[in-house]
Enzyme design. Structure first.
Site, PDB file in Angstrom:
ATOM      1  N   GLU A 103     -17.369  -3.605  24.798  1.00  0.00           N
ATOM      2  CA  GLU A 103     -16.509  -4.797  24.911  1.00  0.00           C
ATOM      3  C   GLU A 103     -15.324  -4.735  23.957  1.00  0.00           C
ATOM      4  OE1 GLU A 103     -19.773  -4.937  24.191  1.00  0.00           O
ATOM      5  OE2 GLU A 103     -20.712  -5.758  25.994  1.00  0.00           O
ATOM      6  N   ARG A 151     -22.312 -18.687  36.401  1.00  0.00           N
ATOM      7  CA  ARG A 151     -23.192 -17.802  37.172  1.00  0.00           C
ATOM      8  C   ARG A 151     -23.720 -18.553  38.388  1.00  0.00           C
ATOM      9  NH1 ARG A 151     -29.133 -17.291  37.167  1.00  0.00           N
ATOM     10  NH2 ARG A 151     -29.601 -15.255  38.040  1.00  0.00           N
ATOM     11  N   HIS A 185     -28.361 -14.944  25.514  1.00  0.00           N
ATOM     12  CA  HIS A 185     -27.281 -14.743  26.477  1.00  0.00           C
ATOM     13  C   HIS A 185     -26.530 -16.029  26.814  1.00  0.00           C
ATOM     14  CE1 HIS A 185     -28.963 -10.842  26.755  1.00  0.00           C
ATOM     15  NE2 HIS A 185     -28.281 -10.490  27.842  1.00  0.00           N
ATOM     16  N   HIS A 209     -21.091 -16.256  33.206  1.00  0.00           N
ATOM     17  CA  HIS A 209     -22.362 -16.701  32.620  1.00  0.00           C
ATOM     18  C   HIS A 209     -22.040 -17.580  31.413  1.00  0.00           C
ATOM     19  CE1 HIS A 209     -23.303 -13.462  35.285  1.00  0.00           C
ATOM     20  NE2 HIS A 209     -24.604 -13.601  35.120  1.00  0.00           N
ATOM     21  N   HIS A 218      -4.013   3.143  -3.336  1.00  0.00           N
ATOM     22  CA  HIS A 218      -4.242   2.601  -1.989  1.00  0.00           C
ATOM     23  C   HIS A 218      -3.491   1.296  -1.736  1.00  0.00           C
ATOM     24  CE1 HIS A 218      -6.304   1.055   1.599  1.00  0.00           C
ATOM     25  NE2 HIS A 218      -6.232  -0.094   0.949  1.00  0.00           N
ATOM     26  N   GLY A 267     -10.691   4.407   7.253  1.00  0.00           N
ATOM     27  CA  GLY A 267     -11.157   3.057   7.577  1.00  0.00           C
ATOM     28  C   GLY A 267     -11.239   2.849   9.083  1.00  0.00           C
ATOM     29  N   LEU A 275      -8.520  -2.821  10.903  1.00  0.00           N
ATOM     30  CA  LEU A 275      -8.673  -1.377  11.101  1.00  0.00           C
ATOM     31  C   LEU A 275      -9.381  -1.041  12.406  1.00  0.00           C
ATOM     32  CD1 LEU A 275      -9.562  -0.454   7.407  1.00  0.00           C
ATOM     33  CD2 LEU A 275      -7.401  -0.044   8.593  1.00  0.00           C
ATOM     34  N   HIS A 296      -2.218  -0.930   7.132  1.00  0.00           N
ATOM     35  CA  HIS A 296      -1.866  -1.237   5.736  1.00  0.00           C
ATOM     36  C   HIS A 296      -0.767  -0.302   5.246  1.00  0.00           C
ATOM     37  CE1 HIS A 296      -5.096   1.760   5.644  1.00  0.00           C
ATOM     38  NE2 HIS A 296      -4.534   2.216   4.534  1.00  0.00           N
ATOM     39  N   ARG A 334     -17.622 -17.477  39.340  1.00  0.00           N
ATOM     40  CA  ARG A 334     -17.418 -16.012  39.272  1.00  0.00           C
ATOM     41  C   ARG A 334     -17.203 -15.447  40.675  1.00  0.00           C
ATOM     42  NH1 ARG A 334     -23.196 -13.057  38.830  1.00  0.00           N
ATOM     43  NH2 ARG A 334     -24.424 -14.668  39.835  1.00  0.00           N
ATOM     44  N   ILE A 363     -10.265   8.972   0.800  1.00  0.00           N
ATOM     45  CA  ILE A 363     -10.217   7.838  -0.137  1.00  0.00           C
ATOM     46  C   ILE A 363     -10.119   6.548   0.676  1.00  0.00           C
ATOM     47  CG2 ILE A 363      -8.728   6.620  -1.828  1.00  0.00           C
ATOM     48  CD1 ILE A 363     -10.087   8.948  -3.157  1.00  0.00           C
ATOM     49  N   HIS A 400       0.836  -1.204   0.000  1.00  0.00           N
ATOM     50  CA  HIS A 400       0.000   0.000   0.000  1.00  0.00           C
ATOM     51  C   HIS A 400       0.869   1.251   0.000  1.00  0.00           C
ATOM     52  CE1 HIS A 400      -2.292  -3.306   1.747  1.00  0.00           C
ATOM     53  NE2 HIS A 400      -3.391  -2.682   1.373  1.00  0.00           N
TER      54      HIS A 400
HETATM   55  C1  LIG Z   1     -11.373  -4.593   9.971  1.00  0.00           C
HETATM   56  C2  LIG Z   1     -10.841  -4.422   8.586  1.00  0.00           C
HETATM   57  N1  LIG Z   1     -11.708  -4.439   7.562  1.00  0.00           N
HETATM   58  C3  LIG Z   1     -11.250  -4.336   6.295  1.00  0.00           C
HETATM   59  C4  LIG Z   1      -9.924  -4.215   6.052  1.00  0.00           C
HETATM   60  C5  LIG Z   1      -9.409  -4.165   4.618  1.00  0.00           C
HETATM   61  N2  LIG Z   1      -8.946  -2.792   4.341  1.00  0.00           N
HETATM   62  C6  LIG Z   1      -7.665  -2.460   4.444  1.00  0.00           C
HETATM   63  S1  LIG Z   1      -7.391  -0.843   4.151  1.00  0.00           S
HETATM   64  C7  LIG Z   1      -9.019  -0.579   3.838  1.00  0.00           C
HETATM   65  C8  LIG Z   1      -9.516   0.794   3.452  1.00  0.00           C
HETATM   66  C9  LIG Z   1      -9.043   1.789   4.416  1.00  0.00           C
HETATM   67  O1  LIG Z   1      -9.266   3.054   3.964  1.00  0.00           O
HETATM   68  P1  LIG Z   1      -8.422   4.237   4.567  1.00  0.00           P
HETATM   69  O2  LIG Z   1      -8.311   4.089   6.014  1.00  0.00           O
HETATM   70  O3  LIG Z   1      -9.035   5.496   4.056  1.00  0.00           O
HETATM   71  O4  LIG Z   1      -6.996   4.026   3.996  1.00  0.00           O
HETATM   72  P2  LIG Z   1      -6.338   4.748   2.734  1.00  0.00           P
HETATM   73  O5  LIG Z   1      -7.140   4.381   1.537  1.00  0.00           O
HETATM   74  O6  LIG Z   1      -6.378   6.183   3.014  1.00  0.00           O
HETATM   75  O7  LIG Z   1      -4.964   4.175   2.681  1.00  0.00           O
HETATM   76  C10 LIG Z   1      -9.746  -1.747   3.971  1.00  0.00           C
HETATM   77  C11 LIG Z   1     -11.201  -1.844   3.760  1.00  0.00           C
HETATM   78  C12 LIG Z   1      -9.055  -4.208   7.156  1.00  0.00           C
HETATM   79  N3  LIG Z   1      -7.751  -4.129   7.020  1.00  0.00           N
HETATM   80  N4  LIG Z   1      -9.548  -4.287   8.412  1.00  0.00           N
END
Ligand SMILES: Cc1ncc(C[n+]2csc(CCOP(=O)(O)OP(=O)(O)O)c2C)c(N)n1
Length: 673
Positions: free
Chosen positions: A419, A527, A480, A468, A270, A166, A129, A78, A365, A197, A38
């Site tokens: 959580e 529980r 639950h 639980h 990207h 993201g 992410l 990434h 617990r 983007i 990337h």
């Molecule tokens: C939880 C999760 N879902 C999906 C992805 C796949 N993924 C990696 S980067 C990305 C897009 C991220 O966009 P952004 O944060 O704007 O990054 P940029 O394009 O600016 O590099 C996705 C969907 C991931 N890494 N983690």
């Protein structure tokens, strides 16, 4: 090159632009060479990162383990080449240029996404992410907690986090932002790569949030800057640092793939190599007339100078740290040293003796809470909490002190109904030398599973107190009642899933969880009350082997009954009935599959025996095959639960001592025929 640096020859100072372009070029080149990765994000955030690393971030590349360094979390994992380029340029050990050339290759220190432990300077594993943002919240909290204990001379730093669109779109960001805003984590500064983007194209395809308003609503300080204007970025960071009672968001408007002649500003940069032509064009556009992976001497020298600019601060910190006593010094990064280990073992042994003597029917617990009462004073860095189920989880002890917003005295966090952020924050706490435990219902392990997975991947000692743990929770019903959760958690590598059967095993499991330095633990707790099954005290931690013979008939063995948690008592009851009928039924307690799996085959065979086996667990069978063998049988759940008092449910679903005994008679009859 190295010689020139060593002799400290005066080299012309590189411009900000050159330094940022070095990051861009390395990112383009490494991704191109790997033919995957990337480049867009590192190219876009190069200016912000250069400002941060050359003017603000407190670090010393030669001492990556400096406990008082500022933390840098790349939540947008990434963009890993941004981090790898920075580590190389600033001179971190083990991040040679060759590692950048081996980006994404087997055995390199530069995997696709930053992985904790692969190279010094990587503070946490990111890529899923939003997780990094949650980690950063935990780290910023840890910093304040340790600051209260150690004072400004020893702990006094910031946590910086780079997050992208993201990260902010992920649900976990809401929980993390909200928690940080509430706690008033003024030492947390998030740099938002506001490039509009993501993979599918412009973010307008899927999101129209006003991010600044969103953060403001959660009590954050916010600012918006042109992410390519170094002075504006610097001013915004300066301001953010001066806001002590709120976390800060700086939205940095950047151009993804900055410098790429035709692809900049588009999703094309990207996640794919730019291609030779585009890279050539970018070199022209950026006035970067150097070969792939070549960083000219003055530029590298300036970066290396950035890597050492806090050497004096490091040295004076080291002097101050020398004045700490040895255990306070180790406890800064790992609160469980040999002395504390011994104290934990002694406390647990004493507690087991108490439990045996008292012989009381307690929910596990409750026994867990009793264990905590003893352990909290022994482990200084033990910090608990719950996702709004404190009373149910038994996570708050008499000695717990609740941490309040902006006041970081204490050892207990009300995480709220969050959580996922709790899990991610606990990872951040653990990475920062705290031993975190946090509670919720076992069924909601699904709500923090991605963080649990990362605890395991990063080998962090995080303790999940999940109560639980079966249909035994009764009237709350199938929403639950966990049925698949034990199996799903057991599927995660390097995770101890412990389901203690009584108060004694519960104390043993706490000991194991605390002593498991490189493995997180799930304590699956009941529980409902369970009887004490270990009626004679032994100092030995029997749960440590994961499974052991609780009842061992002398002479021949006709059948082996295996139970976990609340169902072990059913196996014990069944065995008594069977013995009365002349069927020699052994009982195996199996509190932890993973620890049992780690034993020698001879031990496992001796415990499991060669007679037919029956397992009883109020959950789905999935995963039990490996212990049951071809002739085994399973008594447990076969689908979702139902709403009724616990005892009625056990009868309704046929999880009873009678059912276990009947199955045993059946199997023994079969084998005898
Ligand atoms: C939880 C999760 N879902 C999906 C992805 C796949 N993924 C990696 S980067 C990305 C897009 C991220 O966009 P952004 O944060 O704007 O990054 P940029 O394009 O600016 O590099 C996705 C969907 C991931 N890494 N983690």
């Amino acid at each position: 090159m190295a010689e020139a640096l060593m002799q400290n020859q005066a080299l012309p100072e590189a411009t900000h632009q050159d330094m940022a372009n070095a990051i861009r070029a390395l990112a383009m080149d490494a991704v191109q060479k790997a033919d995957s990765g990337h480049p867009g994000m590192p190219m876009g955030m190069a200016d912000v990162a250069t400002v941060l690393f050359t003017r603000f971030l407190k670090f010393d590349a030669a001492h990556p383990e400096w406990p008082d360094r500022d933390r840098f979390v790349l939540s947008a994992g990434h963009g890993s080449m941004l981090l790898y380029a920075l580590l190389y340029l600033t001179g971190y050990p083990e991040m040679e240029l060759d590692e950048l050339k081996r980006f994404r290759q087997l055995g390199s220190r530069t995997p696709g996404h930053p992985e904790y432990g692969h190279a010094p300077g990587i503070e946490t594993t990111t890529g899923p992410l939003g997780q990094g943002l949650g980690n950063a919240v935990g780290m910023a909290l840890a910093e304040r907690l340790l600051n209260r204990r150690y004072g400004d001379e020893i702990v006094n730093h910031f946590t910086y986090c780079v997050a992208g669109d993201g990260c902010l779109m992920e649900g976990i960001s809401h929980e993390a932002i909200s928690l940080a805003g509430h706690l008033k984590l003024g030492r947390l500064i998030v740099l938002f790569d506001d490039n509009q983007i993501s993979i599918d194209g412009p973010t307008s395809l899927s999101v129209s949030d006003d991010q600044l308003e969103r953060f403001r609503a959660s009590n954050w300080h916010t600012a918006r800057v042109d992410g390519h204007d170094a002075e504006a970025v610097a001013l915004a960071i300066e301001n953010a640092k001066s806001v002590s009672d709120r976390a800060s968001l700086i939205a940095c408007r950047t151009v993804i793939g900055y410098g790429a002649p035709s692809k900049a500003g588009t999703a094309a940069t990207h996640g794919s190599p730019l291609g030779e032509e585009e890279i050539k064009g970018a070199r022209d556009k950026l006035f970067w007339r150097h070969q792939p992976f070549e960083v000219p001497k003055p530029v590298l020298a300036s970066w290396r100078a950035a890597g050492t600019r806090h050497r004096a601060a490091y040295d004076s910190w080291a002097q101050a740290a020398k004045r700490l006593d040895a255990s306070a010094r180790t406890s800064l990064t790992d609160p469980i040293d040999d002395k504390v280990r011994a104290a934990i073992v002694a406390a647990v042994t004493a507690l087991k003796a108490d439990f045996t003597r008292e012989n009381a029917k307690l929910a596990t617990r409750q026994s867990s809470q009793k264990a905590l009462e003893k352990l909290l004073s022994i482990v200084p860095g033990l910090v608990g909490g719950s996702a709004d189920l404190t009373g149910s989880n038994g996570t708050l002890a008499k000695t717990s002190v609740v941490i309040k917003p902006g006041e970081f005295v204490g050892n207990y966090i009300h995480y709220g109904v969050r959580e996922h952020a709790m899990g991610a924050a606990m990872n951040g706490l653990a990475l920062h030398g705290i031993v975190p435990y946090g509670g919720t219902f076992l069924v909601f392990s699904d709500y923090c599973r991605p963080a649990i997975r990362l605890s395991a991947l990063m080998q962090q000692r995080v303790i999940y107190v999940m109560t639980h743990d079966s249909i035994g929770l009764g009237e709350d019903g199938p929403t639950h009642q966990p049925v698949e959760h034990l199996a799903a958690l057991r599927a995660i590598p390097n995770l101890y899933v412990m389901r203690p059967a009584d108060s004694i095993e519960c104390a043993e499991c706490w000991e194991l969880a605390l002593l498991a330095q490189h493995t997180p633990t799930i304590l699956a707790l009941t529980r409902q009350g369970v009887p004490v099954l270990r009626t004679t005290h032994t100092d030995e931690n029997l749960s440590a082997k994961g499974g052991y013979l609780l009842i061992h008939p002398k002479g021949r063995r006709d059948v082996t009954l295996i139970g976990t948690g609340s169902e072990l008592s059913l196996a014990v009851e069944a065995s008594k009935a069977l013995v009365g009928e002349g069927i020699a039924a052994a009982v195996v307690s199996m509190p932890c599959f993973e620890l049992f799996e780690a034993q020698a085959e001879s031990y496992r065979n001796a415990v499991l025996g060669s007679a037919p086996r029956i397992a009883v667990e109020a959950a789905l069978e999935f995963g039990w095959e490996r212990w049951l063998g071809p002739d085994g049988a399973f008594i447990g759940m076969h689908g979702f639960g139902a709403s009724a008092p616990a005892q009625d449910l056990y009868k309704h679903f046929g999880i009873t001592a009678e059912a276990v005994a009947a199955k045993a008679r059946d199997l023994v009859g079969k084998t005898k025929r």
